[in-house]
Write an enzyme that holds these catalytic residues in place. Structure first.
Site, PDB file in Angstrom:
ATOM      1  CE  LYS A 284      -1.516   1.687   4.082  1.00 38.80           C
ATOM      2  NZ  LYS A 284      -1.312   3.098   4.432  1.00 38.80           N
ATOM      3  CG  ASN A 285       2.423   2.668   3.481  1.00 42.36           C
ATOM      4  OD1 ASN A 285       1.270   3.036   3.211  1.00 42.36           O
ATOM      5  ND2 ASN A 285       2.822   2.419   4.711  1.00 42.36           N
TER       6      ASN A 285
ATOM      7  CB  CYS B 251      -4.675  10.707  11.696  1.00 37.34           C
ATOM      8  SG  CYS B 251      -3.044  10.027  11.885  1.00 37.34           S
TER       9      CYS B 251
ATOM     10  NE  ARG C 218       1.019  10.751  10.006  1.00 35.85           N
ATOM     11  CZ  ARG C 218       0.469   9.737   9.321  1.00 35.85           C
ATOM     12  NH1 ARG C 218      -0.672   9.262   9.727  1.00 35.85           N
ATOM     13  NH2 ARG C 218       1.033   9.266   8.232  1.00 35.85           N
TER      14      ARG C 218
ATOM     15  CG  ASP D  64       3.478   1.569   9.351  1.00 33.60           C
ATOM     16  OD1 ASP D  64       3.689   1.790   8.149  1.00 33.60           O
ATOM     17  OD2 ASP D  64       3.235   2.468  10.175  1.00 33.60           O
TER      18      ASP D  64
ATOM     19  NE  ARG E 120      -7.430   5.175   5.782  1.00 31.97           N
ATOM     20  CZ  ARG E 120      -7.166   6.455   6.030  1.00 31.97           C
ATOM     21  NH1 ARG E 120      -7.639   7.030   7.110  1.00 31.97           N
ATOM     22  NH2 ARG E 120      -6.412   7.153   5.210  1.00 31.97           N
TER      23      ARG E 120
HETATM   24  C1  EPZ Z   1       4.566   6.975   5.987  1.00 36.54           C
HETATM   25  O1  EPZ Z   1       3.820   8.038   6.558  1.00 36.54           O
HETATM   26  C2  EPZ Z   1       3.604   5.801   5.955  1.00 36.54           C
HETATM   27  N1  EPZ Z   1       2.452   6.126   5.101  1.00 36.54           N
HETATM   28  C3  EPZ Z   1       3.132   5.472   7.373  1.00 36.54           C
HETATM   29  O2  EPZ Z   1       2.300   4.321   7.295  1.00 36.54           O
HETATM   30  C4  EPZ Z   1       4.354   5.142   8.227  1.00 36.54           C
HETATM   31  O3  EPZ Z   1       3.939   4.908   9.546  1.00 36.54           O
HETATM   32  C5  EPZ Z   1       5.342   6.313   8.185  1.00 36.54           C
HETATM   33  O4  EPZ Z   1       5.680   6.612   6.808  1.00 36.54           O
HETATM   34  C6  EPZ Z   1       6.632   6.010   8.941  1.00 36.54           C
HETATM   35  O5  EPZ Z   1       7.249   4.872   8.397  1.00 36.54           O
HETATM   36  C7  EPZ Z   1       2.588   6.049   3.763  1.00 36.54           C
HETATM   37  O6  EPZ Z   1       3.645   5.738   3.242  1.00 36.54           O
HETATM   38  C8  EPZ Z   1       1.361   6.367   2.944  1.00 36.54           C
HETATM   39  P1  EPZ Z   1       6.780  10.290   7.982  1.00 36.54           P
HETATM   40  P2  EPZ Z   1       4.455   9.540   6.546  1.00 36.54           P
HETATM   41  O7  EPZ Z   1       6.700  11.534   7.163  1.00 36.54           O
HETATM   42  O8  EPZ Z   1       5.178   9.765   5.266  1.00 36.54           O
HETATM   43  C9  EPZ Z   1       7.141  13.632  11.284  1.00 36.54           C
HETATM   44  C10 EPZ Z   1       0.448   2.985   7.730  1.00 36.54           C
HETATM   45  O9  EPZ Z   1       0.081   2.474   8.803  1.00 36.54           O
HETATM   46  N2  EPZ Z   1       7.031  14.583  10.160  1.00 36.54           N
HETATM   47  O10 EPZ Z   1       7.983   9.413   7.849  1.00 36.54           O
HETATM   48  O11 EPZ Z   1       3.401  10.479   6.952  1.00 36.54           O
HETATM   49  C11 EPZ Z   1       5.792  12.997  11.571  1.00 36.54           C
HETATM   50  O12 EPZ Z   1       5.031  13.822  12.420  1.00 36.54           O
HETATM   51  C12 EPZ Z   1       0.939   4.410   7.723  1.00 36.54           C
HETATM   52  O13 EPZ Z   1       0.488   2.398   6.630  1.00 36.54           O
HETATM   53  C13 EPZ Z   1       7.299  15.922  10.386  1.00 36.54           C
HETATM   54  O14 EPZ Z   1       7.594  16.321  11.513  1.00 36.54           O
HETATM   55  O15 EPZ Z   1       5.506   9.391   7.734  1.00 36.54           O
HETATM   56  C14 EPZ Z   1       6.153  11.706  12.245  1.00 36.54           C
HETATM   57  O16 EPZ Z   1       6.394  11.935  13.613  1.00 36.54           O
HETATM   58  C15 EPZ Z   1       0.762   5.086   9.077  1.00 36.54           C
HETATM   59  N3  EPZ Z   1       7.191  16.808   9.352  1.00 36.54           N
HETATM   60  C16 EPZ Z   1       7.475  11.325  11.561  1.00 36.54           C
HETATM   61  O17 EPZ Z   1       7.949  12.518  10.924  1.00 36.54           O
HETATM   62  C17 EPZ Z   1       6.856  16.396   8.079  1.00 36.54           C
HETATM   63  O18 EPZ Z   1       6.806  17.246   7.166  1.00 36.54           O
HETATM   64  C18 EPZ Z   1       7.336  10.218  10.522  1.00 36.54           C
HETATM   65  O19 EPZ Z   1       6.529  10.708   9.502  1.00 36.54           O
HETATM   66  C19 EPZ Z   1       6.604  15.035   7.872  1.00 36.54           C
HETATM   67  C20 EPZ Z   1       6.705  14.136   8.913  1.00 36.54           C
END
Ligand code: EPZ
Length: 420
Positions: free
Chosen positions: A22-23, A118, A123, A309, A401
């Site tokens: 999915k990701n 969420c 996020r 995850d 989802r």
């Molecule tokens: C991706 O989300 C995945 N989703 C998430 O999977 C996964 O948990 C996450 O990466 C971490 O591996 C998809 O790929 C669609 P991040 P993403 O940006 O890109 C902070 C699932 O269950 N952050 O790596 O949103 C954020 O708050 C989902 O399939 C900032 O501070 O994750 C978090 O604490 C849930 N500023 C951390 O980084 C930003 O601009 C990780 O977020 C972006 C992120």
């Protein structure tokens, strides 16, 4: 709001074939807007709600989509792409933000909504916007959380990510492939889904080097052609089923996957006494668990750390291990809500901030519990498999989802799980 009803006590045995990730599918579908020719995608989990949502968004942009066979998608880009992502669709899925980078690169302009937080955290999107601004994009906030990102031309730059954000790495990569000159992303995320996206874009004619390491170099090109791609197997679905096998003391062979993507999970399961059989370079893992699991400690981290995850599913497993286990969630600030729901089933878990202490083993009793996010929902289904009696997991659409047809596919392993 649908529910899942789980009858506990069944030992899972048999073979489980993993779907495409999915990701990886979500950013790839956004990246398809960069192509000026037809794209064919194989191994795409079309039955997943978030993938369906992304397809809906692509249709509103003018993309013509056709699925000639299960898990196959043909994408015909339009002569002219719309550049506004509907608010209603954006609010339903954070991943729609992935369209900002490619659309501003392809058309010079995109109107998105700032995605809401969420259940697992605030996020923020600051790293996405920092990267797009560094490439020369202008941001204009409109009333109601709408945001216009525009740039007549994007110019390659060196960009440092304060945190190796998966989404920000992907968004910046998708914008940079059509920028003038070279972009370097330092402290980039290293997840396998990033490598898959880079391979897809390279197949369209992009020039990307170092995906999978913490420094990714992109040399801009004038245009991208069409192409064909097979999506990488879903390591989180594979890991979820491995933990389901362990929590039911079962014996399951998980196929159509990349074992190397889940080494942190294999190490933790081995520490707990689970037997894992796999060959480097193979496409399957056999998971066998005896009656006695040992407690262990774990902490999530950016890849190749333990995946956040799989954290809820691992906490569910730890409730059945002999001794005191700990889990530290370092990625999201609010991703331990499943501890309370597991407590309603009899688990003994103390949480403090990002840490959970799990005392085991505790017999899990049937209860009605709520899925607060898709991985917590999966964890509660796994707990239901280990519980006595009937567990009702409220919020099946959360699980749908991220997992395609999970009840039927688990039932094929002997689980008594049904949608209600
Ligand atoms: C991706 O989300 C995945 N989703 C998430 O999977 C996964 O948990 C996450 O990466 C971490 O591996 C998809 O790929 C669609 P991040 P993403 O940006 O890109 C902070 C699932 O269950 N952050 O790596 O949103 C954020 O708050 C989902 O399939 C900032 O501070 O994750 C978090 O604490 C849930 N500023 C951390 O980084 C930003 O601009 C990780 O977020 C972006 C992120």
């Amino acid at each position: 709001m649908g529910d899942f009803v789980v009858e506990g006590g069944q030992r899972l045995t048999g073979t489980f074939a993993v779907n495409g990730a999915k990701n990886a599918a979500l950013p790839l579908l956004a990246a398809a807007t960069l192509a000026d020719g037809p794209v064919v995608v194989h191994n795409i989990p079309l039955g997943i709600r978030d993938v369906q949502l992304m397809l809906q968004i692509l249709r509103t942009l003018g993309m013509r989509l056709h699925s000639p066979a299960p898990h196959v998608l043909e994408i015909q880009p339009p002569t002219r792409l719309e550049t506004t992502i509907p608010e209603a669709l954006m609010r339903q899925m954070r991943a729609s933000l992935f369209l900002a980078g490619p659309l501003v690169a392809r058309t010079g302009r995109v109107t998105v909504s700032r995605p809401g937080g969420c259940d697992i955290g605030v996020r923020p999107i600051d790293l996405h916007l920092k990267g797009l601004k560094a490439l020369g994009a202008e941001l204009e906030d409109l009333p109601g959380g709408r945001l216009v990102v525009s740039a007549p031309r994007l110019v390659g730059r060196k960009i440092y990510l304060d945190f190796p954000s998966v989404g920000a790495t992907e968004n910046i990569m998708m914008a940079a492939v059509l920028a003038d000159g070279e972009t370097v992303i330092d402290n980039a995320a290293r997840e396998p889904e990033i490598v898959d996206l880079a391979q897809f874009l390279t197949g369209l004619g992009a020039r990307i080097y170092g995906a999978g390491t913490d420094t990714i170099r992109i040399v801009g090109v004038r245009r991208l052609s069409g192409g064909e791609h097979t999506i990488v197997p879903d390591r989180i679905e594979a890991g979820t089923v491995a933990i389901a096998a362990a929590i039911t003391h079962g014996d399951v062979e998980i196929t159509d996957m990349v074992p190397e993507h889940l080494v942190p999970l294999w190490r933790k399961l081995e520490e707990m006494g689970v037997e894992l059989i796999w060959q480097p370079g193979g496409d399957r893992v056999r998971v066998r668990a005896g009656p006695r699991l040992r407690a262990t400690t774990a902490r999530t981290g950016p890849h190749p750390g333990f995946p956040t995850d799989l954290q809820p599913q691992m906490v569910a497993l730890m409730t059945q291990a002999y001794g005191v286990s700990t889990m530290v969630e370092t990625i999201f600030e609010n991703r331990l809500k499943h501890a309370g729901e597991l407590g309603r089933m009899g688990a003994r878990i103390l949480t403090d901030g990002r840490m959970a202490v799990i005392y085991g083993p505790t017999p899990l009793e049937s209860a009605t519990v709520e899925a607060t996010d898709l991985r917590a929902g999966a964890a509660l289904i796994l707990a239901g498999l280990a519980a006595t009696g009937t567990t009702r997991v409220v919020g099946a659409e959360q699980v749908e989802r991220g997992y395609e047809d999970l009840p039927r596919r688990l039932a094929a392993l002997g689980a008594l799980v049904r949608a209600a």
